[in-house]
Design a protein around this motif. Structure first.
Motif, mmCIF file in Angstrom:
data_model
loop_
_atom_site.group_PDB
_atom_site.id
_atom_site.type_symbol
_atom_site.label_atom_id
_atom_site.label_comp_id
_atom_site.label_asym_id
_atom_site.label_seq_id
_atom_site.Cartn_x
_atom_site.Cartn_y
_atom_site.Cartn_z
ATOM 1 N N TRP A 100 0.737 -1.302 0.021
ATOM 2 C CA TRP A 100 0.097 0.060 0.011
ATOM 3 C C TRP A 100 0.812 1.212 0.053
ATOM 4 C CZ3 TRP A 100 -5.313 -0.581 -0.602
ATOM 5 C CH2 TRP A 100 -5.530 -1.798 -0.405
ATOM 6 N N SER A 131 -1.316 0.901 4.741
ATOM 7 C CA SER A 131 -2.695 0.023 4.239
ATOM 8 C C SER A 131 -3.963 0.729 4.854
ATOM 9 C CB SER A 131 -2.227 -1.172 4.827
ATOM 10 O OG SER A 131 -2.454 -1.083 6.337
ATOM 11 N N CYS A 138 7.091 3.896 -0.387
ATOM 12 C CA CYS A 138 6.206 3.084 0.635
ATOM 13 C C CYS A 138 7.284 2.807 1.621
ATOM 14 C CB CYS A 138 5.491 1.785 0.070
ATOM 15 S SG CYS A 138 6.793 0.591 -0.393
ATOM 16 N N ASP A 155 4.615 -2.304 7.549
ATOM 17 C CA ASP A 155 3.263 -1.885 7.690
ATOM 18 C C ASP A 155 2.629 -3.028 8.494
ATOM 19 O OD1 ASP A 155 0.957 -0.045 6.276
ATOM 20 O OD2 ASP A 155 0.183 -1.904 6.560
#
Length: 374
Positions: free
Chosen positions: A61, A65, A255, A261
């Motif tokens: 993502w 996310s 990212c 994440d």
């Protein structure tokens, strides 16, 4: 573009590996990977990684996310998930905000001393920077009348670190509201690096984005959440700013990564357990520090309010960086010399290291200070 050397980070990069008793950091004692995965009392490392093993190691993502954004939004009173962007720690969030907003000849106000990013990045971008100074003789408290005198018609942004690194000083709701009112008079933004959260329930700090529409909050898992090894932070703002940050973020970061994440989401979902562990450690260690300072004639300290950084003053006949260098070489105790914050005779003492390390390190420091009594 010309920028000053980053004093604190440069010192730690050079010295940290030599430390036996690391009392220099401003994080609360870091979790092991196993500790943070099992913090909920239910999840095993095997179960955690079993869910991740089938995932492709692609970019994941880009902005963080949906689960990450949802958990972060819960930290604020009314923050839409689309206004939250994942960053590479709070340092990445601060860089993003300053890079996106500041133009040459803008006027910037920064609290001082503070985290060096908040004033030297604006200087490097061609801004005129004024310091809103904290003074030890005023218990490191900020004078709002001095801020009012510093504000100019072209003041673009006021940069704060709340709670403050290195002093541990906090700005409460009333102070933040008054700062926002002063900023609003000239249409200035207020950026607050919020990585240090007081862990004594008597001291509560609201987020700037819950007070001021042109407020910008940066934060990360590194300090209060004890996970500097998970390089995840975030920036929260209004919708217009979030869209601006998206554009500049494309130039600074793609990212955080799929694994980071996942760990960030797990940590934030279990933040109550994380904060309970950290509150116990901070309050225990703060009392140890208070007892130690009271017994040391050459040490004084404006005590932090259960914030994970403290700034001791040393009555010694040596320049502070020379003292800290010799202290490390002779005893293995690592402090950050105050000249790295442009404040001589002081040192940052990170008391939220593991308790055994704190006790042993303070004993070594006490013995070393005695040589100045001869």
């Amino acid at each position: 573009m010309n920028i000053a050397n980053f004093g604190v980070e440069e010192w730690l990069n050079q010295k940290e590996d030599a430390a036996i008793y690391d009392l220099a950091g401003s994080s609360i004692a870091s979790f092991t990977l196993e500790e943070i995965i099992t913090i909920d009392g239910k999840t095993t490392p095997e179960a955690f990684f079993a869910k991740l093993l089938p995932k492709k190691m692609n970019y994941g993502w880009i902005e963080g996310s949906p689960e990450f954004k949802q958990e972060v939004s819960k930290l604020y009173q009314n923050m839409p998930v689309e206004n939250i962007l994942q960053t590479n720690g709070a340092t990445g969030a601060n860089l993003l905000a300053l890079y996106a907003i500041i133009e040459p000849d803008d006027h910037v106000i920064s609290m001082y001393p503070s985290y060096q990013q908040l004033y030297d990045i604006p200087k490097s971008l061609g801004a005129d920077v004024s310091f809103w100074e904290m003074r030890e003789d005023k218990h490191w408290e900020l004078d709002l009348s001095e801020l009012e005198a510093l504000i100019q018609p072209n003041t673009k942004i006021i940069c704060l670190n709340n709670a403050n690194n290195p002093t541990g000083t906090i700005l409460n709701h009333d102070a933040l509201r008054k700062i926002s009112q002063l900023a609003e008079q000239v249409g200035a933004y207020v950026l607050v690096d919020e990585v240090y959260q007081p862990l004594d329930p008597k001291f509560q700090i609201p987020s700037i984005v819950d007070i001021y529409d042109k407020g910008i909050a940066t934060n990360s898992l590194s300090k209060t959440y004890s996970l500097p090894g998970v390089r995840v932070g975030w920036i929260a703002s209004n919708h217009e700013l979030a869209d601006l940050f998206r554009k500049y973020r494309d130039y600074t970061m793609i990212c955080a990564g799929v694994l980071d994440d996942a760990l960030a989401v797990h940590t934030l979902k279990n933040k109550e357990a994380v904060l309970k562990r950290n509150q116990e450690l901070v309050l225990t260690n703060l009392q140890i520090l208070k007892n130690w300072v009271q017994q040391e004639s050459r040490v004084s300290l404006v005590f932090p309010k259960a914030v994970s950084t403290s700034f001791i003053k040393l009555d010694i006949p040596l320049e502070i960086e020379l003292f800290c260098t010799q202290l490390l070489e002779d005893t293995g105790v690592l402090l950050v010399p105050g000249n790295r914050f442009d404040v001589p005779k002081h040192a940052r003492l990170g008391y939220c290291t593991p308790t055994k390390t704190l006790i042993a390190g303070l004993e070594q420091l006490s013995s070393y200070l005695k040589k100045f009594d001869d």
